[in-house]
Design a protein around this motif. Structure first.
Motif, PDB file in Angstrom:
ATOM      1  N   SER A   9       0.787  -1.227   0.000  1.00  0.00           N
ATOM      2  CA  SER A   9       0.000   0.000   0.000  1.00  0.00           C
ATOM      3  C   SER A   9       0.822   1.282   0.000  1.00  0.00           C
ATOM      4  CB  SER A   9      -0.928   0.012   1.228  1.00  0.00           C
ATOM      5  OG  SER A   9      -0.181  -0.126   2.429  1.00  0.00           O
ATOM      6  N   PRO A  11       3.284   4.310  -1.302  1.00  0.00           N
ATOM      7  CA  PRO A  11       3.460   4.886  -2.645  1.00  0.00           C
ATOM      8  C   PRO A  11       4.568   4.207  -3.440  1.00  0.00           C
ATOM      9  CG  PRO A  11       3.130   6.619  -1.027  1.00  0.00           C
ATOM     10  CD  PRO A  11       3.259   5.346  -0.254  1.00  0.00           C
ATOM     11  N   GLN A  13       5.683   1.129  -3.141  1.00  0.00           N
ATOM     12  CA  GLN A  13       5.251  -0.213  -3.523  1.00  0.00           C
ATOM     13  C   GLN A  13       4.213  -0.163  -4.635  1.00  0.00           C
ATOM     14  OE1 GLN A  13       4.224  -1.388   0.473  1.00  0.00           O
ATOM     15  NE2 GLN A  13       6.024  -2.714   0.640  1.00  0.00           N
ATOM     16  N   ARG A  14       3.341   0.841  -4.621  1.00  0.00           N
ATOM     17  CA  ARG A  14       2.369   0.985  -5.702  1.00  0.00           C
ATOM     18  C   ARG A  14       3.073   1.281  -7.021  1.00  0.00           C
ATOM     19  NH1 ARG A  14      -0.927   3.488  -1.690  1.00  0.00           N
ATOM     20  NH2 ARG A  14      -0.244   5.563  -2.304  1.00  0.00           N
ATOM     21  N   ARG A  15       4.143   2.078  -6.982  1.00  0.00           N
ATOM     22  CA  ARG A  15       4.903   2.346  -8.203  1.00  0.00           C
ATOM     23  C   ARG A  15       5.597   1.087  -8.703  1.00  0.00           C
ATOM     24  NH1 ARG A  15       5.976   7.366  -5.564  1.00  0.00           N
ATOM     25  NH2 ARG A  15       7.954   6.599  -4.715  1.00  0.00           N
ATOM     26  N   GLN A  17       4.488  -1.949  -8.226  1.00  0.00           N
ATOM     27  CA  GLN A  17       3.433  -2.785  -8.796  1.00  0.00           C
ATOM     28  C   GLN A  17       3.170  -2.371 -10.248  1.00  0.00           C
ATOM     29  OE1 GLN A  17       0.013  -2.413  -6.287  1.00  0.00           O
ATOM     30  NE2 GLN A  17       1.075  -3.157  -4.475  1.00  0.00           N
ATOM     31  N   THR A  18       3.000  -1.071 -10.452  1.00  0.00           N
ATOM     32  CA  THR A  18       2.730  -0.572 -11.807  1.00  0.00           C
ATOM     33  C   THR A  18       3.893  -0.880 -12.736  1.00  0.00           C
ATOM     34  OG1 THR A  18       1.390   1.215 -10.862  1.00  0.00           O
ATOM     35  CG2 THR A  18       2.104   1.451 -13.159  1.00  0.00           C
ATOM     36  N   TYR A  83       4.789  -8.273  -7.046  1.00  0.00           N
ATOM     37  CA  TYR A  83       4.295  -6.905  -7.246  1.00  0.00           C
ATOM     38  C   TYR A  83       3.192  -6.890  -8.310  1.00  0.00           C
ATOM     39  CZ  TYR A  83       8.089  -4.838  -4.495  1.00  0.00           C
ATOM     40  OH  TYR A  83       8.941  -4.466  -3.474  1.00  0.00           O
ATOM     41  N   ASP A  86      -0.103  -8.193  -6.904  1.00  0.00           N
ATOM     42  CA  ASP A  86      -0.799  -7.251  -6.029  1.00  0.00           C
ATOM     43  C   ASP A  86      -1.318  -6.023  -6.755  1.00  0.00           C
ATOM     44  OD1 ASP A  86      -0.498  -8.774  -3.692  1.00  0.00           O
ATOM     45  OD2 ASP A  86       1.531  -8.032  -3.403  1.00  0.00           O
ATOM     46  N   TYR A  87      -0.854  -5.800  -7.973  1.00  0.00           N
ATOM     47  CA  TYR A  87      -1.346  -4.660  -8.744  1.00  0.00           C
ATOM     48  C   TYR A  87      -2.840  -4.802  -9.020  1.00  0.00           C
ATOM     49  CZ  TYR A  87      -2.143  -1.694 -12.862  1.00  0.00           C
ATOM     50  OH  TYR A  87      -2.647  -0.785 -13.749  1.00  0.00           O
ATOM     51  N   ARG A 278      -6.628  -1.610 -12.833  1.00  0.00           N
ATOM     52  CA  ARG A 278      -6.430  -2.345 -11.579  1.00  0.00           C
ATOM     53  C   ARG A 278      -7.768  -2.940 -11.156  1.00  0.00           C
ATOM     54  NH1 ARG A 278      -2.042   0.504  -7.724  1.00  0.00           N
ATOM     55  NH2 ARG A 278      -2.155  -1.608  -6.926  1.00  0.00           N
TER      56      ARG A 278
END
Length: 335
Positions: A9, A11, A13-15, A17-18, A83, A86-87, A278
């Motif tokens: 969750s 920022p 880690q979200r990058r 994932q993307t 990653y 989880d995306y 997503r």
């Protein structure tokens, strides 16, 4: 039963994932061309010996994609795939035990645009396949065309991908001690042309080759439905009979692959791009359908097992659709 993973969750880690999803999308759109270009370009540099030696190795190793491939567990377990999982996120759901003393032939539905669920669940360990199905080694079939590309073929085999020909399938399914699983995306490239959000149309009515293969090897059939697979991309409208659909079919006949004109979101914005939306994917693995072995099954016997498979797939869809936000009045359609 399913393996639960804590979502990422932050920022950063979200990058990540993307970025992992972008890598996956463009690996299939551009990596093949880059591998080919690099292979040829090296011949015109002082590193020409690299391509020369690889060409020799390629010739010696040319049958490997039809002989079970060559998986690399370090790559299958790479954090990059976690990653990517989880995306969306992607979840693998088990509904029945699989005996590791047997081999299995699994039909995966639907194809979607880029078969994200099939890749993550069967070509990586991100969704916990080995934990859910201990003693089972997964193999996913892919068009033989891709295994003719230098360097790229090795990348594909590292995840457990094998070529989509009869000899390749037989090699996997004839393992006497069992423990092999062969996954076939039955609808194939043609089904990808109908992949759009909300679609429940499967190209399966006259696809019986996988059933015949299962009967010839006495291999249980396992239906799989991946809820959300069609929701990752929008696709340019291409109704049957339109000039675009005719062009896509023609290109498929020539090249062996379909070319859906898809779009979704961008990397830094959400209005347009080639990065998938997503949206969650739940890949539900059904119960094995026992198949009696017969070397030369009749058309009637193939039809009977095929109809049983359709019935079990429909049952799997109906039993689970409410959990994954599919409207009650929506049902599978076979074409």
């Amino acid at each position: 039963m399913k393996v639960e993973f804590a979502p990422l969750s932050t920022p950063l880690q979200r990058r990540l994932q993307t970025a992992s999803v972008v890598q996956w999308v463009f690996s299939f759109l551009g990596l093949a061309q880059c591998c080919t270009a690099a292979f040829i370009a090296l011949f015109f540099t002082r590193f020409w010996l690299v391509s020369a030696l690889y060409a020799a190795w390629w010739f010696i190793d040319r049958e490997k994609p039809s002989k079970g491939g060559r998986r690399i567990h370090a790559l299958r377990n790479s954090i990059v795939w976690r990653y990517m999982r989880d995306y969306f996120p992607i979840t693998l759901v088990k509904t029945a035990e699989l005996d590791p003393r047997q081999n299995y032939l699994m039909g995966f539905h639907p194809h979607g645009v880029l078969a994200a669920g099939a890749f993550i669940n069967f070509c990586t360990e991100a969704s916990g396949f080995s934990t859910l199905f201990p003693g089972i080694t997964p193999h996913l079939m892919m068009l033989s065309l891709w295994f003719r590309i230098p360097f790229f073929r090795d990348y594909l085999m590292s995840g457990g991908l094998v070529s989509s020909d009869k000899e390749s399938a037989s090699y996997v399914l004839q393992k006497p001690e069992g423990g092999n699983m062969l996954a076939i995306i039955v609808g194939g490239a043609q089904e990808a042309l109908d992949a759009r959000p909300g679609s429940c149309t499967l190209l399966l009515k006259n696809r019986k080759g996988f059933v015949r293969l299962a009967i010839q090897h006495g291999t249980p059939l396992v239906p799989i439905f991946s809820f959300g697979e069609n929701d990752l991309f929008e696709q340019v409208r291409n109704p049957k009979g339109s000039w675009l659909r005719q062009l896509q079919h023609r290109l498929q006949q020539i090249m062996g692959i379909s070319l859906p004109l898809f779009h979704a979101r961008g990397i830094f914005q959400y209005s347009f791009g080639l990065v998938p939306y997503r949206r969650p994917i739940y890949t539900v693995v059904g119960k094995p359908i026992p198949v009696q072995r017969k070397k030369r099954p009749s058309e009637e016997e193939v039809d009977q097992v095929h109809q049983k498979y359709l019935n079990e797939l429909c049952k799997l869809f109906e039993e689970h659709k409410a959990k994954y936000n599919i409207p009650e009045d929506r049902h599978l359609e076979f074409i």
